[in-house]
Structure formats: C-alpha cells, structure tokens
Scaffold this active site. Structure first.
Site, PDB file in Angstrom:
ATOM      1  N   GLY A 240       0.833  -1.192   0.000  1.00 11.80           N
ATOM      2  CA  GLY A 240       0.000   0.000   0.000  1.00 11.80           C
ATOM      3  C   GLY A 240       0.867   1.241   0.000  1.00 11.80           C
ATOM      4  O   GLY A 240       2.017   1.196   0.442  1.00 11.80           O
TER       5      GLY A 240
ATOM      6  N   GLN B  75       2.825   9.947   1.536  1.00  8.54           N
ATOM      7  CA  GLN B  75       4.117   9.231   1.567  1.00  8.54           C
ATOM      8  C   GLN B  75       4.992   9.584   0.368  1.00  8.54           C
ATOM      9  O   GLN B  75       6.195   9.313   0.382  1.00  8.54           O
ATOM     10  CB  GLN B  75       3.894   7.719   1.589  1.00  8.54           C
TER      11      GLN B  75
ATOM     12  N   HIS C  13      -2.750   7.337   7.129  1.00  2.00           N
ATOM     13  CA  HIS C  13      -1.768   8.277   6.572  1.00  2.00           C
ATOM     14  C   HIS C  13      -2.441   9.573   6.120  1.00  2.00           C
ATOM     15  O   HIS C  13      -1.842  10.650   6.198  1.00  2.00           O
ATOM     16  CB  HIS C  13      -1.060   7.654   5.364  1.00  2.00           C
TER      17      HIS C  13
ATOM     18  N   CYS D 285       5.877  -0.133   7.374  1.00  2.00           N
ATOM     19  CA  CYS D 285       5.492   1.023   6.560  1.00  2.00           C
ATOM     20  C   CYS D 285       6.682   1.453   5.710  1.00  2.00           C
ATOM     21  O   CYS D 285       7.805   1.505   6.214  1.00  2.00           O
ATOM     22  CB  CYS D 285       5.063   2.158   7.491  1.00  2.00           C
ATOM     23  N   LEU D 286       6.428   1.751   4.449  1.00  2.00           N
ATOM     24  CA  LEU D 286       7.509   2.186   3.568  1.00  2.00           C
ATOM     25  C   LEU D 286       8.144   3.490   4.070  1.00  2.00           C
ATOM     26  O   LEU D 286       9.284   3.789   3.743  1.00  2.00           O
ATOM     27  CB  LEU D 286       6.995   2.381   2.128  1.00  2.00           C
TER      28      LEU D 286
ATOM     29  N   HIS E 221      -4.456   1.050   7.523  1.00  2.00           N
ATOM     30  CA  HIS E 221      -3.120   1.633   7.657  1.00  2.00           C
ATOM     31  C   HIS E 221      -2.952   2.825   6.711  1.00  2.00           C
ATOM     32  O   HIS E 221      -2.496   3.899   7.124  1.00  2.00           O
ATOM     33  CB  HIS E 221      -2.071   0.539   7.363  1.00  2.00           C
ATOM     34  N   GLU E 222      -3.352   2.639   5.448  1.00  2.00           N
ATOM     35  CA  GLU E 222      -3.195   3.714   4.457  1.00  2.00           C
ATOM     36  C   GLU E 222      -4.134   4.872   4.750  1.00  2.00           C
ATOM     37  O   GLU E 222      -3.771   6.041   4.585  1.00  2.00           O
ATOM     38  CB  GLU E 222      -3.432   3.189   3.035  1.00  2.00           C
TER      39      GLU E 222
END
Ligand code: NI
Length: 168
Positions: free
Chosen positions: A44, A49, A134, A88-89, A130-131
């Site tokens: 994701g 991000q 953000h 997480c990226l 999660h996304e």
C-alpha cells in the site's frame, strides 16, 4: 519513480486535502504511485508518503485486488479486533503488531470520481486502515503506547543508521 518520505517529515503528520479534480494528471499520479509501491515491494502507498497533500491511496492485497481509493472514508468497522504485524515504507526496517478492527467497510471514489463501497477483511482490511491513517497524519507506531513508540523510533534510527535525535 516517486521519492518516499520518511518518519520526521511534516507531510506525514498532516490531515490531507480532499481530491476535487479527476483529470489525467490524477491518473498519472496514481500510475506512478502503483509503480513506486511495486518498486518498494509494498502492499500500500498513500499520497502523503510521496509528498502529496491529497486524500488518496493505492493498495495491492496480492490476491488480485489492486486499486486506488480516492477521498476514502471508513463507514463501518467490525466489533472484533485482531493483532497483525505492520510495517510502513515510510518507517523502513521496523515492524510491530497493531490491533485494529478485523473487517471494515470503506466508501471511496474511483479514478473517474464514481463513488463505491467495499467490504474488506484480512490483509486488505489491514492495508486500507493503515493507508487511511496516513491521510489523517497518523503512522502505525502512533497506535502504540508512548513507551513502545519511543522504542520503535530508536530502533528505526539504529536500523537505518540515522543521526540520533533526527526523528521524534
Ligand atoms: Ni504506511
């Protein structure tokens, strides 16, 4: 490829703005986000991000669901929660179990601005939550206790060889 912003960057802490224009530049952005997600081996990726103040994210549940969610809103959550390990990226190389609702219903718009609803469970429900966080300036470690969060930040700094005190 889009640059991925990491913990400590202000863009990861803001409430993002609603997408109002559904045009070819939006399509290009979403394509680039899918490419960047694949390149980084993520499941994701949310617009902030990649430094963009917009309410949109992309996910790939690795079971054939690969889509974009624009102006998403979680409209229903299950009563039962589950623990699942998250990463997480934007916070590379650290992982932690996070408790969240097991299934959710999300309302969002697609690339053409058409509103749809999706009920999700398992990894997809997890990625969506999660996304979606953000877009509200929340990262997964914000769900931990203050002490646990501090440990995670320290581990993040150590594992990525960052300067001490460079991230709060
Ligand atoms: Ni993330």
């Amino acid at each position: 490829m889009l640059d991925i912003f990491t913990l400590g960057e202000e863009i990861l802490t803001i409430k993002c703005k609603k997408v109002e224009t559904f045009d070819s530049s939006l399509t290009l952005l979403i394509d680039a986000m899918f490419d960047s997600m694949d390149e980084a081996d993520g499941v994701g990726l949310a617009a902030p991000q990649v430094g963009i103040d917009m309410r949109l994210f992309v996910v790939d549940d690795q079971k054939g669901t690969r889509r974009e969610f624009i102006n998403p809103e979680i409209v229903e959550t299950s009563m039962d929660n589950v623990n699942m390990e998250e990463g997480c990226l934007s916070i590379p190389n650290v992982y932690h179990d996070i408790e969240r609702p097991k299934s959710i219903t999300l309302q969002a718009q697609d690339i053409n601005g058409k509103t749809f609803k999706i009920k999700a469970e398992g990894l997809l429900a997890r990625s969506i939550q999660h996304e979606n966080d953000h877009l509200n300036g929340i990262v997964f470690i914000d769900h931990l206790s203050e002490i646990e969060r501090e440990k995670m930040v320290k581990a993040y700094i150590r594992k990525n060889h960052l300067k001490k005190g460079s991230v709060q």
